[in-house]
Design a protein around this motif. Structure first.
Motif, PDB file in Angstrom:
ATOM      1  N   LYS A   1     -36.825 -18.177  -3.534  1.00  0.00           N
ATOM      2  CA  LYS A   1     -37.862 -17.700  -2.610  1.00  0.00           C
ATOM      3  C   LYS A   1     -39.148 -17.293  -3.323  1.00  0.00           C
ATOM      4  CE  LYS A   1     -34.628 -16.080   0.939  1.00  0.00           C
ATOM      5  NZ  LYS A   1     -34.149 -14.913   1.721  1.00  0.00           N
ATOM      6  N   LEU A   2     -39.153 -17.300  -4.648  1.00  0.00           N
ATOM      7  CA  LEU A   2     -40.358 -16.919  -5.380  1.00  0.00           C
ATOM      8  C   LEU A   2     -41.478 -17.912  -5.116  1.00  0.00           C
ATOM      9  CD1 LEU A   2     -38.724 -15.998  -8.812  1.00  0.00           C
ATOM     10  CD2 LEU A   2     -39.796 -14.392  -7.205  1.00  0.00           C
ATOM     11  N   SER A   3     -42.682 -17.405  -4.886  1.00  0.00           N
ATOM     12  CA  SER A   3     -43.829 -18.304  -4.680  1.00  0.00           C
ATOM     13  C   SER A   3     -44.369 -18.833  -6.000  1.00  0.00           C
ATOM     14  CB  SER A   3     -44.934 -17.571  -3.922  1.00  0.00           C
ATOM     15  OG  SER A   3     -45.380 -16.445  -4.655  1.00  0.00           O
ATOM     16  N   LEU A   4     -44.073 -18.167  -7.118  1.00  0.00           N
ATOM     17  CA  LEU A   4     -44.462 -18.642  -8.453  1.00  0.00           C
ATOM     18  C   LEU A   4     -43.342 -19.537  -8.965  1.00  0.00           C
ATOM     19  CD1 LEU A   4     -45.795 -15.284  -9.936  1.00  0.00           C
ATOM     20  CD2 LEU A   4     -47.129 -17.103  -8.865  1.00  0.00           C
ATOM     21  N   LYS A   5     -43.558 -20.846  -8.972  1.00  0.00           N
ATOM     22  CA  LYS A   5     -42.509 -21.801  -9.291  1.00  0.00           C
ATOM     23  C   LYS A   5     -42.490 -22.152 -10.778  1.00  0.00           C
ATOM     24  CE  LYS A   5     -41.491 -22.166  -4.902  1.00  0.00           C
ATOM     25  NZ  LYS A   5     -40.277 -21.516  -4.370  1.00  0.00           N
ATOM     26  N   GLY A   6     -41.329 -22.655 -11.241  1.00  0.00           N
ATOM     27  CA  GLY A   6     -41.190 -23.160 -12.602  1.00  0.00           C
ATOM     28  C   GLY A   6     -40.522 -22.161 -13.527  1.00  0.00           C
ATOM     29  N   GLN A   7     -39.918 -22.699 -14.603  1.00  0.00           N
ATOM     30  CA  GLN A   7     -39.200 -21.851 -15.554  1.00  0.00           C
ATOM     31  C   GLN A   7     -40.126 -20.888 -16.281  1.00  0.00           C
ATOM     32  OE1 GLN A   7     -35.689 -21.571 -16.296  1.00  0.00           O
ATOM     33  NE2 GLN A   7     -35.806 -22.460 -14.244  1.00  0.00           N
ATOM     34  N   HIS A   8     -41.354 -21.330 -16.575  1.00  0.00           N
ATOM     35  CA  HIS A   8     -42.300 -20.442 -17.255  1.00  0.00           C
ATOM     36  C   HIS A   8     -42.649 -19.257 -16.354  1.00  0.00           C
ATOM     37  CE1 HIS A   8     -44.725 -23.106 -14.810  1.00  0.00           C
ATOM     38  NE2 HIS A   8     -45.790 -22.364 -14.987  1.00  0.00           N
ATOM     39  N   ASN A   9     -42.777 -19.496 -15.048  1.00  0.00           N
ATOM     40  CA  ASN A   9     -43.065 -18.395 -14.141  1.00  0.00           C
ATOM     41  C   ASN A   9     -41.851 -17.497 -13.917  1.00  0.00           C
ATOM     42  OD1 ASN A   9     -45.823 -18.375 -13.431  1.00  0.00           O
ATOM     43  ND2 ASN A   9     -45.538 -20.190 -12.157  1.00  0.00           N
ATOM     44  N   LEU A  10     -40.647 -18.054 -14.022  1.00  0.00           N
ATOM     45  CA  LEU A  10     -39.446 -17.218 -13.928  1.00  0.00           C
ATOM     46  C   LEU A  10     -39.429 -16.204 -15.075  1.00  0.00           C
ATOM     47  CD1 LEU A  10     -36.804 -16.485 -12.580  1.00  0.00           C
ATOM     48  CD2 LEU A  10     -35.694 -18.329 -13.862  1.00  0.00           C
ATOM     49  N   GLU A  11     -39.825 -16.642 -16.257  1.00  0.00           N
ATOM     50  CA  GLU A  11     -39.936 -15.719 -17.391  1.00  0.00           C
ATOM     51  C   GLU A  11     -40.944 -14.623 -17.082  1.00  0.00           C
ATOM     52  OE1 GLU A  11     -39.894 -16.914 -21.866  1.00  0.00           O
ATOM     53  OE2 GLU A  11     -41.998 -16.982 -21.239  1.00  0.00           O
ATOM     54  N   ASN A  12     -42.107 -15.005 -16.544  1.00  0.00           N
ATOM     55  CA  ASN A  12     -43.118 -14.012 -16.181  1.00  0.00           C
ATOM     56  C   ASN A  12     -42.579 -13.029 -15.140  1.00  0.00           C
ATOM     57  OD1 ASN A  12     -44.900 -15.460 -17.829  1.00  0.00           O
ATOM     58  ND2 ASN A  12     -45.725 -16.638 -16.121  1.00  0.00           N
ATOM     59  N   VAL A  13     -41.852 -13.549 -14.149  1.00  0.00           N
ATOM     60  CA  VAL A  13     -41.313 -12.693 -13.081  1.00  0.00           C
ATOM     61  C   VAL A  13     -40.333 -11.669 -13.640  1.00  0.00           C
ATOM     62  CG1 VAL A  13     -39.784 -12.705 -11.055  1.00  0.00           C
ATOM     63  CG2 VAL A  13     -41.719 -14.291 -11.173  1.00  0.00           C
ATOM     64  N   LEU A  14     -39.528 -12.057 -14.607  1.00  0.00           N
ATOM     65  CA  LEU A  14     -38.595 -11.106 -15.220  1.00  0.00           C
ATOM     66  C   LEU A  14     -39.350  -9.928 -15.838  1.00  0.00           C
ATOM     67  CD1 LEU A  14     -36.166 -13.723 -16.730  1.00  0.00           C
ATOM     68  CD2 LEU A  14     -35.397 -11.739 -15.418  1.00  0.00           C
TER      69      LEU A  14
END
Length: 435
Positions: free
Chosen positions: A251-264
């Protein structure tokens, strides 16, 4: 009256000047393009108590002479921190550094804090002067500070409440003697912290793990993998902390593995600020991606133009190139002294045609032509406008393609910043293809 010298009339330097004047200094502004020259400024050093060196300014004769005279040489963020200790100790600092993801993480932490009702501003390497914010007397709960390695070179007392190093990959090797010096400089962000402060660190980055003993703060660990014993992790598409599930990654609007790192990192910082899971979900499920980062500009028939001007190093471009496999790539710019082999490999594996621009174009062309990449699909137009005009003449808009502008290096050969570079790209795309 006390006297100070500020070297560099950019955003950081002018903000530092404004803050110094607020606290009673007469300021001599030095800039070889628009103020007194660095050579002329040598004549004024004996009058100076404090010397502010802007981040992009090299260690030239003026800076070295100031150091030899035992003048206090610091950067704007150090000046601001000392001011905050004396006058504004109610503001908490969240400091962000790393090679990639700094701007997204800094911006989104700030927007999240604002969403939750806090008075927050971002500043630093993001193009906003902390000195100017402080000089204007804004009422704030938090400052989220994006810090480059350049800004961390002259840290003396600077001590954030929360600091983080998102990741480390080679960059700025024209400035540093080797990768180790560049990486070690990043860790000045936490050198004055103690156990009452927090350092969020990425256990998936080997260079950060190597430097764990350099961190005096309380450690908060994050990982994208489920099998590591961390404070925040991802498993089966769910982001967890030790209290349970926090949010659904799909459901995150920031997509991609690089953005998943940022979200963490965003989530870990938010929790230290008392933000709830519900607030995190409300913000992170709907927030918009940043300008100049994998930003869709225009669809011209079946050709899509993507602006990734924020990609100022190879690792940052890697995310976009892999995401748009088979793209027509436009890349190149200022020569930062990087090793280009990994970019050449990315082009070979994921790019259908490539246009090289900027100072580094000849070097990239020479390297790519030594590989098996089709020589007829390597183009040298050197600037954005010529490249886009050539694309319009060669490609049929009814054939599906992605034109990806992801330079993989800095912009300083042709532009003032990656923002200006991205704006120019978008304007030219709309001018040439938008009719």
């Amino acid at each position: 009256m006390k006297k100070a010298m500020v070297f560099g009339a950019g955003v950081s330097g002018l903000g530092g000047k404004k803050l110094l004047e607020k606290i009673g200094y007469e300021v001599i502004l030095v800039d070889d393009k628009c103020a007194i020259s660095s050579g002329e400024a040598l004549n004024f050093l004996d009058e100076i108590e404090i010397f502010i060196k802007s981040p992009g300014v090299p260690y030239n004769d003026l800076v070295l002479a100031a150091k030899e005279k035992k003048i206090k040489v610091i950067d704007e963020i150090e000046l601001c921190y000392e001011y905050m200790l004396k006058y504004r100790n109610d503001i908490k600092i969240i400091a962000v550094t790393g090679t990639n993801g700094k701007t997204t993480t800094t911006t989104k932490i700030t927007e999240l804090l604002q969403y939750c009702g806090y008075k927050a501003r971002y500043a630093g390497n993001i193009g906003v002067s902390l000195g100017e914010i402080l000089a204007n007397g804004e009422e704030l709960d938090y400052v989220v500070l994006e810090t480059s390695s350049f800004q961390l070179e002259n840290v003396i007392e600077f001590k954030p409440f929360i600091s983080m190093v998102i990741n480390l990959t080679p960059d700025h090797l024209a400035r540093y003697k080797d990768e180790k010096e560049y990486y070690d400089t990043k860790f000045n962000i936490c050198k004055n912290q103690n156990k009452e402060d927090y350092f969020i660190y990425n256990v998936d980055c080997p260079e950060i793990i190597k430097r764990r003993d350099m961190i005096p703060a309380t450690l908060i660990s994050i990982t994208k993998e489920a099998d590591k014993n961390c404070d925040y992790w991802v498993k089966n598409g769910i982001l967890y902390n030790k209290e349970g599930a926090v949010l659904e990654c799909e459901k995150l609007s920031l997509k991609g593995q690089h953005n998943l790192e940022n979200v963490l990192f965003i989530v870990a910082a938010a929790k230290l600020c008392g933000i709830t899971n519900k607030q995190l979900q409300g913000f992170l499920y709907h927030t918009k991606p940043l300008e100049h980062r994998m930003e869709i500009v225009l669809d011209y028939g079946k050709i899509r133009f993507v602006n990734d001007s924020k990609a100022t190093n190879i690792d940052s471009s890697k995310f976009a190139i892999e995401a748009y496999n088979g793209c027509i790539l436009i890349c190149g710019g200022y020569d930062k002294g990087l090793e280009w082999t990994s970019l050449i490999d990315l082009i070979n594996n994921h790019v259908s045609e490539v246009y090289f621009i900027g100072d580094i174009a000849d070097e990239l062309e020479k390297r790519l032509k030594k590989t098996d990449f089709d020589k007829d699909k390597i183009h040298m137009l050197h600037d954005v406008k010529s490249t886009l005009l050539d694309i319009k003449s060669r490609f049929d808009k009814d054939n599906k393609n992605v034109v990806l502008f992801s330079p993989a290096t800095s912009s300083f050969d042709q532009f003032k910043s990656f923002e200006e570079r991205g704006r120019v790209f978008k304007e030219m795309v709309r001018e040439i293809f938008g009719r």
